[in-house]
Scaffold this motif. Sequence first.
Motif, PDB file in Angstrom:
ATOM      1  N   ILE A 163       0.810  -1.179  -0.043  1.00  0.00           N
ATOM      2  CA  ILE A 163      -0.091  -0.145  -0.082  1.00  0.00           C
ATOM      3  C   ILE A 163       0.781   1.290   0.059  1.00  0.00           C
ATOM      4  O   ILE A 163       0.801   2.305  -0.862  1.00  0.00           O
ATOM      5  CB  ILE A 163      -0.932  -0.045   1.091  1.00  0.00           C
ATOM      6  N   VAL A 164       1.992   1.219   0.788  1.00  0.00           N
ATOM      7  CA  VAL A 164       2.939   2.472   0.925  1.00  0.00           C
ATOM      8  C   VAL A 164       3.517   2.392  -0.361  1.00  0.00           C
ATOM      9  O   VAL A 164       3.600   3.727  -0.907  1.00  0.00           O
ATOM     10  CB  VAL A 164       3.895   2.232   2.170  1.00  0.00           C
ATOM     11  N   SER A 165       4.298   1.416  -0.996  1.00  0.00           N
ATOM     12  CA  SER A 165       5.091   1.512  -2.101  1.00  0.00           C
ATOM     13  C   SER A 165       4.406   1.998  -3.210  1.00  0.00           C
ATOM     14  O   SER A 165       5.022   2.567  -4.202  1.00  0.00           O
ATOM     15  CB  SER A 165       5.923   0.457  -2.008  1.00  0.00           C
ATOM     16  N   THR A 166       3.255   1.332  -3.421  1.00  0.00           N
ATOM     17  CA  THR A 166       2.553   1.666  -4.611  1.00  0.00           C
ATOM     18  C   THR A 166       1.374   2.873  -4.508  1.00  0.00           C
ATOM     19  O   THR A 166       1.003   3.438  -5.507  1.00  0.00           O
ATOM     20  CB  THR A 166       1.792   0.379  -5.294  1.00  0.00           C
ATOM     21  N   GLY A 167       1.285   3.439  -3.358  1.00  0.00           N
ATOM     22  CA  GLY A 167       0.453   4.444  -2.983  1.00  0.00           C
ATOM     23  C   GLY A 167      -1.068   4.193  -3.431  1.00  0.00           C
ATOM     24  O   GLY A 167      -1.984   4.991  -4.059  1.00  0.00           O
ATOM     25  N   SER A 168      -1.374   2.702  -2.988  1.00  0.00           N
ATOM     26  CA  SER A 168      -2.648   2.353  -3.512  1.00  0.00           C
ATOM     27  C   SER A 168      -3.966   2.838  -2.452  1.00  0.00           C
ATOM     28  O   SER A 168      -3.392   2.663  -1.109  1.00  0.00           O
ATOM     29  CB  SER A 168      -2.917   0.872  -3.641  1.00  0.00           C
ATOM     30  N   GLU A 169      -4.946   3.057  -2.798  1.00  0.00           N
ATOM     31  CA  GLU A 169      -6.044   3.176  -1.779  1.00  0.00           C
ATOM     32  C   GLU A 169      -6.953   2.140  -1.659  1.00  0.00           C
ATOM     33  O   GLU A 169      -7.773   2.298  -0.794  1.00  0.00           O
ATOM     34  CB  GLU A 169      -6.685   4.672  -2.591  1.00  0.00           C
TER      35      GLU A 169
END
Lengths: 140, 281
Positions: free
Chosen positions: B187-193
Amino acid sequence: MSVERIPILKMGEFLLVSIQTELDDRLAVNLQKELTARVAETGARGVLLDISGLDIVDSFLGRMISTIAEMTRIMDAETVVVGMKPAIAITLVEMGLTLPGVVTALNVEKGMELLRARTRASGEGDGIHSLSTYHTAGHQ
Amino acid sequence: MSNPKPAMVRRSGEETAERYRMLIEQSDDLAIYLLSPSGHIETWNKAAEKLKQYKAQEVIGKHLSIFYTKEDQERKLVEKELEEAAQTGKFEGSGWRVRKDGSRYWADVIISALRDDDGKLIGFAKVSRDASERKRQEEIIEQQKQDLIELSTPVMQLWEGILVLPIIGTLDSQRSQVVMERLLEAIVSTGSEVAILDVSGVPTVDTMVAQHLMKTMEAAKLMGAECIISGIRPEIAQTMVHLGIDLSTVKTRSTLARGLEEALRTRQLAIVKSSRGEGAK
């Protein structure tokens, strides 16, 4: 360690609080006082609480995040907590502090978008706000 | 010969002692030797010589700690083990030991306290065995388990801002822990919501696992991402509800496709039929 202050920056109608140091209890209490004062003073519509610099959290700090959010909310400024690290999230969940009612976003940018969307939604029908909506839409 | 039992009984005490001595000395597999109350070596047998490479005359009188690694010596492990044996009567454990040539082996160890009729500590009996092969196999199994976990918990970015985590096979607590960490990092590395947890390949869950999944979703929410669970099987639906797990705050969808649809919707995206084909007609 000398008592530093957590800077509170005004960005348009929002306040940005970026915690880039370990937050001790005293610093946290001071932040709570100062932030509520700044919300009242500036009439801010929202607060971005960036905790991406936070590596450790305890139950006191966990509750502090909730209370800050609750305080600003009743002062008509929604707090969005952004940038929580996985380790912090896991710790909070393990402690049972799931921060109900606290709005979260991945980073400052997304938090800002979210705040804009929420203040726009709550200000619907308000002439000034629909104008600013129009403006940003036209700008894109 | 035809009736050995009475023969045993008839043996003199000395003869029995001699036989015991031979049994211990000739033992080829188990290193058996006696220690003084302070932990100094008093006897030695063939297996001990084979295992530790020291001859009897080299070790008798030496302290047990010569077989221990430097780190264990610094940690005062010998003293702790003897202390435990003296207090509880027995110490059992495994650990790395050092041979004369400096090489290491994994040993299974039992230290028993020896007391005289008055209960005074007169020494220890130590039995140890080379368990390096077993240790090696355990390590291989552990390694393969890790590999399997790595292989079985892929986190994929399906669309910008949308992660999918297909979980296949039985979830145990360890694996759900890995799932949680992987997902939060992604979630952090891809900036996924949005993250879709597809559990259609999971046959059963228990309370621990269900709670772990809930924790994962709560942690993701704290970080500003939302989770959708897709593909809950009938058995799991029954278990979850019977276990009293509150799923009222969780978005659940029947299939991965519907999960994706929902994920796209939260990101204000949609899949639409292309009108191109029709236009060409």
